[in-house]
Design a protein around this motif. Sequence first.
Motif, PDB file in Angstrom:
ATOM      1  N   GLY A  24     -18.922  39.005   5.484  1.00  0.00           N
ATOM      2  CA  GLY A  24     -20.230  38.844   6.103  1.00  0.00           C
ATOM      3  C   GLY A  24     -20.264  37.811   7.197  1.00  0.00           C
ATOM      4  O   GLY A  24     -19.262  37.164   7.519  1.00  0.00           O
ATOM      5  N   LYS A  25     -21.463  37.691   7.749  1.00  0.00           N
ATOM      6  CA  LYS A  25     -21.680  36.716   8.819  1.00  0.00           C
ATOM      7  C   LYS A  25     -21.719  35.319   8.222  1.00  0.00           C
ATOM      8  O   LYS A  25     -22.274  35.120   7.130  1.00  0.00           O
ATOM      9  N   LYS A  26     -21.190  34.372   8.962  1.00  0.00           N
ATOM     10  CA  LYS A  26     -21.053  33.007   8.464  1.00  0.00           C
ATOM     11  C   LYS A  26     -22.404  32.419   8.050  1.00  0.00           C
ATOM     12  O   LYS A  26     -22.520  31.752   7.009  1.00  0.00           O
ATOM     13  N   GLU A  27     -23.403  32.672   8.863  1.00  0.00           N
ATOM     14  CA  GLU A  27     -24.741  32.126   8.608  1.00  0.00           C
ATOM     15  C   GLU A  27     -25.206  32.409   7.169  1.00  0.00           C
ATOM     16  O   GLU A  27     -25.859  31.585   6.533  1.00  0.00           O
ATOM     17  N   ILE A  28     -24.832  33.589   6.674  1.00  0.00           N
ATOM     18  CA  ILE A  28     -25.241  33.962   5.307  1.00  0.00           C
ATOM     19  C   ILE A  28     -24.167  33.550   4.302  1.00  0.00           C
ATOM     20  O   ILE A  28     -24.458  32.906   3.290  1.00  0.00           O
ATOM     21  N   MET A  29     -22.926  33.889   4.605  1.00  0.00           N
ATOM     22  CA  MET A  29     -21.842  33.670   3.636  1.00  0.00           C
ATOM     23  C   MET A  29     -21.647  32.187   3.297  1.00  0.00           C
ATOM     24  O   MET A  29     -21.258  31.850   2.175  1.00  0.00           O
ATOM     25  N   GLN A  30     -21.922  31.317   4.251  1.00  0.00           N
ATOM     26  CA  GLN A  30     -21.674  29.886   3.990  1.00  0.00           C
ATOM     27  C   GLN A  30     -22.578  29.330   2.885  1.00  0.00           C
ATOM     28  O   GLN A  30     -22.304  28.255   2.337  1.00  0.00           O
ATOM     29  N   LEU A  31     -23.609  30.093   2.535  1.00  0.00           N
ATOM     30  CA  LEU A  31     -24.474  29.669   1.410  1.00  0.00           C
ATOM     31  C   LEU A  31     -23.672  29.530   0.114  1.00  0.00           C
ATOM     32  O   LEU A  31     -24.054  28.776  -0.781  1.00  0.00           O
ATOM     33  N   ASP A  51     -17.317  36.909   9.579  1.00  0.00           N
ATOM     34  CA  ASP A  51     -16.547  35.661   9.710  1.00  0.00           C
ATOM     35  C   ASP A  51     -15.983  35.142   8.399  1.00  0.00           C
ATOM     36  O   ASP A  51     -15.057  34.332   8.404  1.00  0.00           O
ATOM     37  N   MET A  52     -16.577  35.545   7.282  1.00  0.00           N
ATOM     38  CA  MET A  52     -16.140  34.969   6.004  1.00  0.00           C
ATOM     39  C   MET A  52     -15.968  36.056   4.956  1.00  0.00           C
ATOM     40  O   MET A  52     -16.541  37.144   5.078  1.00  0.00           O
ATOM     41  N   ILE A  53     -15.209  35.749   3.938  1.00  0.00           N
ATOM     42  CA  ILE A  53     -14.889  36.748   2.912  1.00  0.00           C
ATOM     43  C   ILE A  53     -14.796  36.089   1.541  1.00  0.00           C
ATOM     44  O   ILE A  53     -14.384  34.935   1.418  1.00  0.00           O
ATOM     45  N   LYS A  54     -15.203  36.830   0.524  1.00  0.00           N
ATOM     46  CA  LYS A  54     -15.034  36.377  -0.857  1.00  0.00           C
ATOM     47  C   LYS A  54     -14.352  37.527  -1.604  1.00  0.00           C
ATOM     48  O   LYS A  54     -14.764  38.680  -1.498  1.00  0.00           O
ATOM     49  N   PHE A  55     -13.314  37.229  -2.368  1.00  0.00           N
ATOM     50  CA  PHE A  55     -12.567  38.280  -3.066  1.00  0.00           C
ATOM     51  C   PHE A  55     -13.178  38.578  -4.441  1.00  0.00           C
ATOM     52  O   PHE A  55     -13.809  37.716  -5.046  1.00  0.00           O
ATOM     53  N   ALA A  56     -12.884  39.778  -4.928  1.00  0.00           N
ATOM     54  CA  ALA A  56     -13.298  40.157  -6.290  1.00  0.00           C
ATOM     55  C   ALA A  56     -12.280  41.137  -6.844  1.00  0.00           C
ATOM     56  O   ALA A  56     -11.453  41.664  -6.096  1.00  0.00           O
ATOM     57  N   LYS A  57     -12.340  41.352  -8.137  1.00  0.00           N
ATOM     58  CA  LYS A  57     -11.427  42.322  -8.758  1.00  0.00           C
ATOM     59  C   LYS A  57     -12.051  43.715  -8.856  1.00  0.00           C
ATOM     60  O   LYS A  57     -11.348  44.695  -9.050  1.00  0.00           O
ATOM     61  N   ASN A  58     -13.382  43.774  -8.805  1.00  0.00           N
ATOM     62  CA  ASN A  58     -14.071  45.071  -8.920  1.00  0.00           C
ATOM     63  C   ASN A  58     -15.158  45.195  -7.865  1.00  0.00           C
ATOM     64  O   ASN A  58     -15.744  44.181  -7.449  1.00  0.00           O
TER      65      ASN A  58
END
Length: 447
Positions: free
Chosen positions: A279-286, A120-127
């Motif tokens: 990841g799943k929202k339950e974890i990613m929202q942390l 449900d959620m995503i965080k971007f990175a360069k590497n």
Amino acid sequence: MKHSATLPNITNFAKSDVYRSRIHDLIPGGAHTYSKGDDQFPIHSPAAITHAKGVYCWDLDGNKYLDTLMGLTSVSLGHAYEPVLARVREELEKGSNFSRPSTIEHEMAERFVNLVPGHDMIKFAKNGSTATTAAVKIARAYTGRQLVARTAEHPFYSYDDWFIGSTDCDLGVPDSVKSKTVTFKHNDLEDLERMFNEHPGEIACVLGEPEKWQEIEPDFYKKAIDIAHKHGAIWVMDEMITGFKTDYPGSIKRLNAEPDLATWGKGIANGFSFCALTGKKEIMQLGGINRPGEPKLFLVSTTHGGETHSIAAGLATMDVFESEPVIQHNHKIGDHFINGLNEILDRRGLQDYFDIMGFNWSIGLGIRNAEKQPDLDYRTLFMQEMIKRGVLYQGILSPCYSHTIEDIDYMLAAFDDSCVVFERALEDGYEKHLVGPSIKPVFRKFN
Ligand SMILES: Cc1ncc(COP(=O)(O)O)c(C=O)c1O
């Protein structure tokens, strides 16, 4: 069928030799990933690439090569692939970094999350390393545990301490960090249970490449992830190499797996620097900032994480994967190579000296000596001979959308011809044929 083509005889590395002699005084390691270093190539090889187009690249001396590893597998469509470049150019005109997020971040987040089943959620990175390290961090925060488990056999997950401290290259990593990473055998449920039983209530997450050189049982991930959950741990699937290669978006779909988190990079933006943790929202929202009173997790925070044209490259890459048969094409290329290799090795009676590893989306080659033992000297010699014949080959073919059947036939012709020298070396020793030192393992204790 003998594979024939007009093969070059590349012997001029004069400018490469000058480059090699100077670069190590400027850049420690001479490159920005150790896998591209001089100790990974024979001396008769390009020291640096000036440019590339499609599946061909050129070195400092003007020599032209067929590329096979494609930017450490990051180039899934082809070098300087025009539809991706067009989108990047368009984006560049609008600026690349602002004081607030750019709207393209929203566009990419929505699109990528819709692509990954169950996430449900995503965080971007360069590497990629940033993405896997973020997975480890959030898993530790979510579970309140410290240990990280990783598959023992897979070569690389991050240059950060939690991973590199668990390899032979552990210099500079505190013992207290090293002791926090444990390993288990890939694709082995019994060993997974063994590891959890040895560290009850301590393991925050299990991280692994979903598939590498061996076939995975269809229900393996259902069982493995159940075991991890039973022991209170999070499952992280590292799709850095498999993403956009085994399937679209990757093994998570091909193997019908439901990991809690997944990490992505390499092929998802055709060589541009765009990676991600999903990841799943339950974890990613942390990692969020909208839970008043809850502890704040500093998940990934980087100045260049939202760089617009790399994200645009990712969107354009997805467009091509979604509108054209990229996965099918790449697998067909891989199958053609595997069939051709088997034909050559059968015809020459060399099956005992080469191990064809992996699948049609990534074909690795093990090389053995006269005693039929894996051998880096003979591997270096084989690389030297392929490079001489115009194929930049480290023992892995990562098929991309610009490889054609004719390119692979050319590569097979070079392979066939290189076998002549290899056969001689089996008779009279590699030393008679190899110029310069042999390659060394990337992960080693001493220089
Ligand atoms: C499976 C896997 N995970 C993570 C990484 C790290 O990616 P990067 O080199 O972009 O930091 C790699 C790089 O080779 C990889 O192969």
